[in-house]
Motif scaffolding. Structure first.
Motif, PDB file in Angstrom:
ATOM      1  N   ALA A 206       2.045   1.537  -3.532  1.00 45.25           N
ATOM      2  CA  ALA A 206       0.921   1.905  -4.392  1.00 45.25           C
ATOM      3  C   ALA A 206       0.620   3.393  -4.285  1.00 45.25           C
ATOM      4  O   ALA A 206       0.320   4.059  -5.295  1.00 45.25           O
ATOM      5  N   GLY A 207       0.695   3.924  -3.083  1.00 44.19           N
ATOM      6  CA  GLY A 207       0.471   5.347  -2.902  1.00 44.19           C
ATOM      7  C   GLY A 207       1.488   6.183  -3.666  1.00 44.19           C
ATOM      8  O   GLY A 207       1.133   7.173  -4.327  1.00 44.19           O
ATOM      9  N   ARG A 208       2.733   5.767  -3.596  1.00 43.38           N
ATOM     10  CA  ARG A 208       3.775   6.477  -4.325  1.00 43.38           C
ATOM     11  C   ARG A 208       3.534   6.409  -5.825  1.00 43.38           C
ATOM     12  O   ARG A 208       3.713   7.406  -6.543  1.00 43.38           O
ATOM     13  N   GLU A 209       3.102   5.244  -6.306  1.00 42.95           N
ATOM     14  CA  GLU A 209       2.876   5.083  -7.734  1.00 42.95           C
ATOM     15  C   GLU A 209       1.693   5.916  -8.216  1.00 42.95           C
ATOM     16  O   GLU A 209       1.704   6.450  -9.331  1.00 42.95           O
ATOM     17  N   ILE A 210       0.672   6.035  -7.395  1.00 41.41           N
ATOM     18  CA  ILE A 210      -0.478   6.866  -7.762  1.00 41.41           C
ATOM     19  C   ILE A 210      -0.053   8.321  -7.927  1.00 41.41           C
ATOM     20  O   ILE A 210      -0.484   9.018  -8.849  1.00 41.41           O
ATOM     21  N   VAL A 211       0.811   8.781  -7.036  1.00 42.43           N
ATOM     22  CA  VAL A 211       1.260  10.180  -7.071  1.00 42.43           C
ATOM     23  C   VAL A 211       2.234  10.432  -8.216  1.00 42.43           C
ATOM     24  O   VAL A 211       2.176  11.479  -8.879  1.00 42.43           O
ATOM     25  N   GLU A 212       3.123   9.473  -8.498  1.00 43.50           N
ATOM     26  CA  GLU A 212       4.222   9.720  -9.419  1.00 43.50           C
ATOM     27  C   GLU A 212       3.972   9.268 -10.850  1.00 43.50           C
ATOM     28  O   GLU A 212       4.776   9.574 -11.745  1.00 43.50           O
TER      29      GLU A 212
ATOM     30  N   LEU B 148       0.823  -1.207   0.000  1.00 45.82           N
ATOM     31  CA  LEU B 148       0.000   0.000   0.000  1.00 45.82           C
ATOM     32  C   LEU B 148       0.858   1.257   0.000  1.00 45.82           C
ATOM     33  O   LEU B 148       0.488   2.274  -0.599  1.00 45.82           O
ATOM     34  N   SER B 149       1.998   1.214   0.662  1.00 50.12           N
ATOM     35  CA  SER B 149       2.914   2.349   0.642  1.00 50.12           C
ATOM     36  C   SER B 149       3.438   2.588  -0.764  1.00 50.12           C
ATOM     37  O   SER B 149       3.457   3.728  -1.257  1.00 50.12           O
TER      38      SER B 149
ATOM     39  N   ASP C 244      -5.278  -0.538 -12.673  1.00 52.71           N
ATOM     40  CA  ASP C 244      -4.033  -1.246 -12.970  1.00 52.71           C
ATOM     41  C   ASP C 244      -3.132  -1.334 -11.736  1.00 52.71           C
ATOM     42  O   ASP C 244      -2.492  -2.359 -11.482  1.00 52.71           O
ATOM     43  N   ILE C 245      -3.083  -0.261 -10.960  1.00 55.02           N
ATOM     44  CA  ILE C 245      -2.264  -0.263  -9.737  1.00 55.02           C
ATOM     45  C   ILE C 245      -2.822  -1.251  -8.730  1.00 55.02           C
ATOM     46  O   ILE C 245      -2.078  -1.978  -8.063  1.00 55.02           O
ATOM     47  N   ALA C 246      -4.147  -1.312  -8.614  1.00 60.39           N
ATOM     48  CA  ALA C 246      -4.786  -2.261  -7.697  1.00 60.39           C
ATOM     49  C   ALA C 246      -4.406  -3.690  -8.048  1.00 60.39           C
ATOM     50  O   ALA C 246      -4.029  -4.494  -7.177  1.00 60.39           O
ATOM     51  N   LEU C 247      -4.487  -4.018  -9.335  1.00 62.04           N
ATOM     52  CA  LEU C 247      -4.146  -5.375  -9.780  1.00 62.04           C
ATOM     53  C   LEU C 247      -2.659  -5.656  -9.573  1.00 62.04           C
ATOM     54  O   LEU C 247      -2.280  -6.756  -9.173  1.00 62.04           O
TER      55      LEU C 247
ATOM     56  N   GLU D  46      -7.912  -7.829  -6.207  1.00 64.79           N
ATOM     57  CA  GLU D  46      -8.693  -8.369  -7.309  1.00 64.79           C
ATOM     58  C   GLU D  46      -9.641  -7.342  -7.912  1.00 64.79           C
ATOM     59  O   GLU D  46      -9.995  -7.433  -9.092  1.00 64.79           O
ATOM     60  N   THR D  47     -10.077  -6.374  -7.109  1.00 70.87           N
ATOM     61  CA  THR D  47     -11.014  -5.370  -7.599  1.00 70.87           C
ATOM     62  C   THR D  47     -10.580  -3.985  -7.133  1.00 70.87           C
ATOM     63  O   THR D  47      -9.930  -3.847  -6.082  1.00 70.87           O
ATOM     64  N   PRO D  48     -10.940  -2.940  -7.886  1.00 66.77           N
ATOM     65  CA  PRO D  48     -10.652  -1.568  -7.430  1.00 66.77           C
ATOM     66  C   PRO D  48     -11.324  -1.260  -6.099  1.00 66.77           C
ATOM     67  O   PRO D  48     -10.785  -0.481  -5.292  1.00 66.77           O
ATOM     68  N   GLU D  49     -12.486  -1.878  -5.847  1.00 69.75           N
ATOM     69  CA  GLU D  49     -13.213  -1.610  -4.608  1.00 69.75           C
ATOM     70  C   GLU D  49     -12.435  -2.116  -3.388  1.00 69.75           C
ATOM     71  O   GLU D  49     -12.317  -1.400  -2.378  1.00 69.75           O
ATOM     72  N   SER D  50     -11.911  -3.331  -3.469  1.00 70.32           N
ATOM     73  CA  SER D  50     -11.152  -3.864  -2.332  1.00 70.32           C
ATOM     74  C   SER D  50      -9.860  -3.074  -2.124  1.00 70.32           C
ATOM     75  O   SER D  50      -9.432  -2.834  -0.991  1.00 70.32           O
ATOM     76  N   PHE D  51      -9.254  -2.637  -3.223  1.00 70.72           N
ATOM     77  CA  PHE D  51      -8.046  -1.813  -3.122  1.00 70.72           C
ATOM     78  C   PHE D  51      -8.363  -0.473  -2.474  1.00 70.72           C
ATOM     79  O   PHE D  51      -7.622   0.003  -1.599  1.00 70.72           O
ATOM     80  N   THR D  52      -9.476   0.143  -2.881  1.00 71.43           N
ATOM     81  CA  THR D  52      -9.857   1.448  -2.336  1.00 71.43           C
ATOM     82  C   THR D  52     -10.076   1.363  -0.827  1.00 71.43           C
ATOM     83  O   THR D  52      -9.641   2.240  -0.064  1.00 71.43           O
ATOM     84  N   LYS D  53     -10.755   0.303  -0.362  1.00 71.76           N
ATOM     85  CA  LYS D  53     -10.993   0.140   1.077  1.00 71.76           C
ATOM     86  C   LYS D  53      -9.682  -0.010   1.840  1.00 71.76           C
ATOM     87  O   LYS D  53      -9.471   0.635   2.873  1.00 71.76           O
TER      88      LYS D  53
END
Length: 296
Positions: free
Chosen positions: A62-68, A59-60, A75-78, A83-90
């Motif tokens: 992933a956060g960096r990748e979302i920003v940069e 998750l750390s 795609d980042i969630a997978l 498995e789903t954007p919803e589970s990643f978002t939670k």
């Protein structure tokens, strides 16, 4: 020093395989130890379970990748095992405090969770009292229940404490204590290592079976849910857990891995460990912790 080195190898392995489908069982195999002992040692040494470490690191990153990057959140969630954007978002929101969609906004604050490095530090001025005891074969009559390995050293989990409370409320401890004479009604919290292929361990609340134990009908006790727990002869290191509640047990386990094992020429043995809660305890002592060990 072997445990320290093994745990560092475990961290290196997790870092090299963060984008793969791994969990603490895979890491335990890599460092050639049982899932039970690895989970316990890692959590007491680091203060976090291996599964939580893997999740936090993903998750750390992933956060960096979302920003940069401009990669889609899906795609980042997978990429990081969701498995789903919803589970990643939670999961992302629980860890970072904001949803992934808001992380790209200017001045969004994210949580950084860096790789762990385990180091042995030597501190002076502190004592750690212990004694080494050679035990004969022992038997107990106990009320036993299975628990998931993942609950070990989980501050948010109270399953074992709830088990004690349940046994007290249902008067399941009284019949066992009644088999012992006054002054020798010590209670044992018995903990078994996990068996091969199992993701659970057994925890029992019981009393010692010896020459002082009154005769009883084992078949009737088994009908009531009790069972006999056998403990092989072995070598134990014994510590006083000083405190008012179960937190002192966790602290003692942590000292065992961080201070005792690296210095004393022993390693943990995969046999029953147990706590003794004395009928006539000593002031300030919550219980005694008996941990099976063997010479390296």
């Amino acid at each position: 020093m072997e445990w320290i080195a093994a745990m560092q190898r475990a961290i290196t392995y997790m870092e090299e395989h963060l984008l793969e489908e791994i969990n603490y069982e895979d890491v335990a195999k890599h460092v050639h130890t049982s899932c039970y002992e690895f989970h316990r040692a890692f959590s007491f040494l680091t203060g976090i379970t291996a599964n939580a470490y893997i999740r936090n690191r993903r998750l750390s990153l992933a956060g960096r990748e979302i920003v940069e990057t401009d990669a889609s959140i899906t795609d980042i969630a997978l990429k990081y095992g969701y498995e789903t954007p919803e589970s990643f978002t939670k999961a992302f929101a629980r860890f970072h405090g904001i949803a992934p969609s808001f992380a790209r906004q200017k001045s969004a604050k994210l949580v950084l969770f860096n790789p762990l490095t385990i180091k042995l530090t030597v501190e002076g001025g502190k004592s750690m009292d212990y004694r080494i005891v050679q035990t004969e074969q022992q038997k107990f009559i106990a009320m036993v229940r299975s628990f998931p390995i993942e609950i070990i050293n989980d501050d948010d989990n109270h399953d074992v404490a709830d088990f004690w409370e349940e046994c007290n409320q249902k008067n399941l401890i009284g019949p066992m204590c009644g088999l012992r004479p006054d002054g020798k009604r010590d209670l044992y919290g018995l903990c078994s290592p996990t068996k091969e292929g199992k993701d659970t361990f057994e925890y029992g609340i019981g009393v010692l079976l010896d020459g002082d134990t009154a005769a009883f009908d084992l078949a009737e006790m088994e009908k009531a849910g009790y069972s006999v727990w056998d403990v092989k002869p072995g070598t134990y290191v014994v510590f006083d857990c000083v405190g008012e509640d179960g937190d002192c047990i966790t602290e003692t386990w942590s000292k065992f891995y961080k201070e005792f094992l690296p210095q004393m020429g022993y390693e943990a043995s995969e046999e029953t460990d147990y706590e003794i809660y004395f009928e006539k305890g000593r002031p300030g002592i919550f219980c005694e912790l008996w941990i099976p060990v063997k010479k390296k």
